[in-house]
Design an enzyme around this catalytic site. Structure first.
Site, short mmCIF file in Angstrom:
data_model
loop_
_atom_site.label_atom_id
_atom_site.label_comp_id
_atom_site.label_asym_id
_atom_site.label_seq_id
_atom_site.Cartn_x
_atom_site.Cartn_y
_atom_site.Cartn_z
N ASP A 109 -7.31 96.90 37.25
CA ASP A 109 -7.49 97.57 37.69
C ASP A 109 -8.38 96.73 39.17
O ASP A 109 -9.18 96.25 38.48
CB ASP A 109 -8.20 98.39 37.72
N HIS A 110 -7.25 95.90 40.11
CA HIS A 110 -7.82 94.32 40.89
C HIS A 110 -8.97 95.37 42.04
O HIS A 110 -10.38 94.17 42.29
CB HIS A 110 -7.50 94.15 41.59
N HIS A 145 -7.75 103.04 40.78
CA HIS A 145 -8.72 103.51 41.64
C HIS A 145 -9.67 104.40 42.46
O HIS A 145 -11.47 104.11 41.50
CB HIS A 145 -8.09 102.09 43.23
N LYS A 179 -2.60 105.19 54.34
CA LYS A 179 -1.37 104.80 55.23
C LYS A 179 -1.64 105.02 56.75
O LYS A 179 -2.12 106.35 56.89
CB LYS A 179 -0.15 104.98 54.48
#
Length: 506
Positions: A177-178, A240, A340
């Site tokens: 999970d960056h 996230h 978004k």
């Protein structure tokens, strides 16, 4: 730090992730001397590339990273390519032969990292072949790094997990999970546990609410096909955002170790209230962006994006309220939102503290002065694009009387510091080399996250909604603001106000 010794096998070596993130991150480790002579990389994909062409691609991905040509060439010489069909057992035999050859050539001690930068439907097939074709080694270590999404719901995630754990033990599975590699995400623990001024008040006696915003100004771009099956709930909240909630809500670990941190994160996730479907509809809001304009930029609506169904019911925005049923957090709402085509790109956390018990600065005897509470103290953790934190306090304005106004104590990392700090994937690849899973997702975390998200998804799937319901360039549908207003709160970060005040946003 000592040189790391390993063979990286990247399934999906010609893909965008490998070129944008993995090769530059490996090169940064090489520049720092963490990778030297004893490493090699095998890139695999269906394309028929040669080693030389592959090395040209690798060099192109790192040309802007301030390396000398000699350094870039030397780094790329460690890269090898194999055209590979993940369903063909013979291809794995060829891969094993190349792996054995490179292991001997570079003296890699049998250390292997397998990076699955491919669609999740291939994960099970790949790991089964790694075992059946005897590619796994008993000489060094075998570690598997996999990208999200990890399943589409709890059942599919559990099935996938069982396939992988039939080959790899949990300690060797690194679910990336960056966001967990980002500097300020890792700084959450330092801010909490290294500062008594915060940790002593990190509970429901002093904190009114917590707000987490993951805002993106971009639309779905070329990911319409993927996004129209995933949506913001699965794409952002399941992984996230819930990881951030766990870090904020967890109890202090006995020691700052992988096992202890994981244990506390899992406890925090399990304390999140599992709503009924009716409660999920009351506490979670979804949105889909329509056409909009901000400044001179005109945007089309989501349903007009390439590869998106013309009557799509997939959400591009989520706002919601999590409740954590334990002694520390009972009664404190954790508000989250992500979307978004919002006003600005930004990821930040607002910790909103409770009012002082008695506001001695309220002049109740003067009927001409509005009787308002003091603005709350707010700790803001900035994660991206800027990194740092601020604390809003109340102070006295200069002049006669005792009129108060908010003052902000603000710290941001300099552009130079941020530019020179390790990128998230660089940190996580190094963690993988070290066998440190602290900043990766354990199965217990993934499983509980899906249990939470599945209820919301199921409730939404049964109740179609009129989309679109927010204009591109705004901070989401009105219902997202009502969600907080009904509890007597408001979103602390409202960048759209600035644009509206200047006539840049309708």
């Amino acid at each position: 730090m000592d040189e790391k010794i390993a063979l990286f096998t990247i399934f999906g070596g010609t893909g965008d992730l490998a070129k944008r993130k993995l090769y530059p991150s490996l090169f940064r480790l090489y520049q720092k001397g963490l990778l030297k002579e004893h490493f090699a990389v095998i890139g695999t994909a269906r394309r028929e590339w040669t080693d030389d062409y592959y090395r040209e691609i690798v060099q192109d991905t790192i040309k802007d990273l301030n390396g000398t040509q000699e350094e870039i060439t030397a780094f790329a010489s460690h890269f090898y390519y194999q055209a590979h069909n993940v369903n063909d057992s013979e291809n794995y035999d060829t891969l094993k032969a190349l792996s054995d050859e490179l292991n001997n050539r570079y003296q890699l001690e049998g250390n292997h990292i397998y990076y699955l930068a491919m669609a999740p439907q291939f994960f099970g097939t790949i790991v089964r072949h790694l075992k059946s074709q005897n590619i796994l080694t008993e000489e060094g270590f075998d570690r598997l790094i996999i990208e999200k999404p990890f399943g589409a719901d709890y059942n599919s995630a559990n099935e996938l997990n069982e396939e992988i754990r039939a080959v790899f033990p949990e300690k060797d599975i690194f679910r990336i999970d960056h966001y967990l590699g980002k500097e300020m995400i890792q700084n959450i623990s330092a801010i909490r546990f290294a500062n008594n001024i915060f940790e002593s008040q990190w509970n429901n006696r002093y904190i009114d609410n917590v707000q987490i915003t993951f805002s993106e100004c971009l639309g779905v771009e070329d990911r319409g096909g993927y996004y129209d099956h995933s949506g913001a709930l699965k794409d952002m909240v399941q992984n996230h955002i819930l990881q951030v909630v766990a870090l904020l809500a967890m109890e202090p670990p006995v020691a700052f170790s992988e096992a202890e941190i994981r244990s506390e994160k899992v406890k925090a996730l399990k304390a999140i209230r599992l709503y009924s479907e009716e409660e999920a509809l009351q506490n979670f809001v979804r949105g889909q962006y329509g056409a909009g304009k901000i400044e001179d930029n005109q945007y089309i609506d989501y349903r007009a994006e390439p590869h998106v169904h013309e009557n799509s019911q997939i959400e591009t925005f989520v706002a919601g309220k999590f409740l954590i049923d334990n002694f520390r957090w009972s009664g404190v709402p954790f508000y989250i939102r992500t979307g978004k085509r919002m006003t600005e790109k930004g990821t930040r956390i607002n910790i909103v503290f409770k009012q002082v018990p008695v506001n001695v600065f309220r002049r109740d005897c003067d009927e001409n002065i509005e009787k308002t509470d003091l603005p709350p103290n707010v700790l803001t953790i900035y994660i991206q694009p800027t990194e740092g934190f601020s604390l809003t306090l109340n102070g006295k304005e200069i002049g006669q009387g005792f009129t108060t106004s908010p003052a902000k104590l603000d710290f941001r990392h300099s552009a130079e510091t941020t530019a020179n700090s390790p990128e998230a994937y660089e940190k996580l690849l190094l963690d993988g080399l070290n066998g440190d899973g602290t900043n990766f997702s354990h199965w217990d975390e993934v499983a509980q996250s899906w249990r939470i998200i599945d209820i919301i998804r199921q409730a939404w799937d049964k109740t179609p909604v009129a989309f679109p319901n927010y204009a591109a360039g705004t901070m989401g549908p009105e219902a997202a603001f009502d969600l907080l207003a009904q509890d007597g709160f408001h979103w602390e970060w409202q960048p759209d106000t600035w644009y509206r005040e200047r006539g840049k946003l309708d």
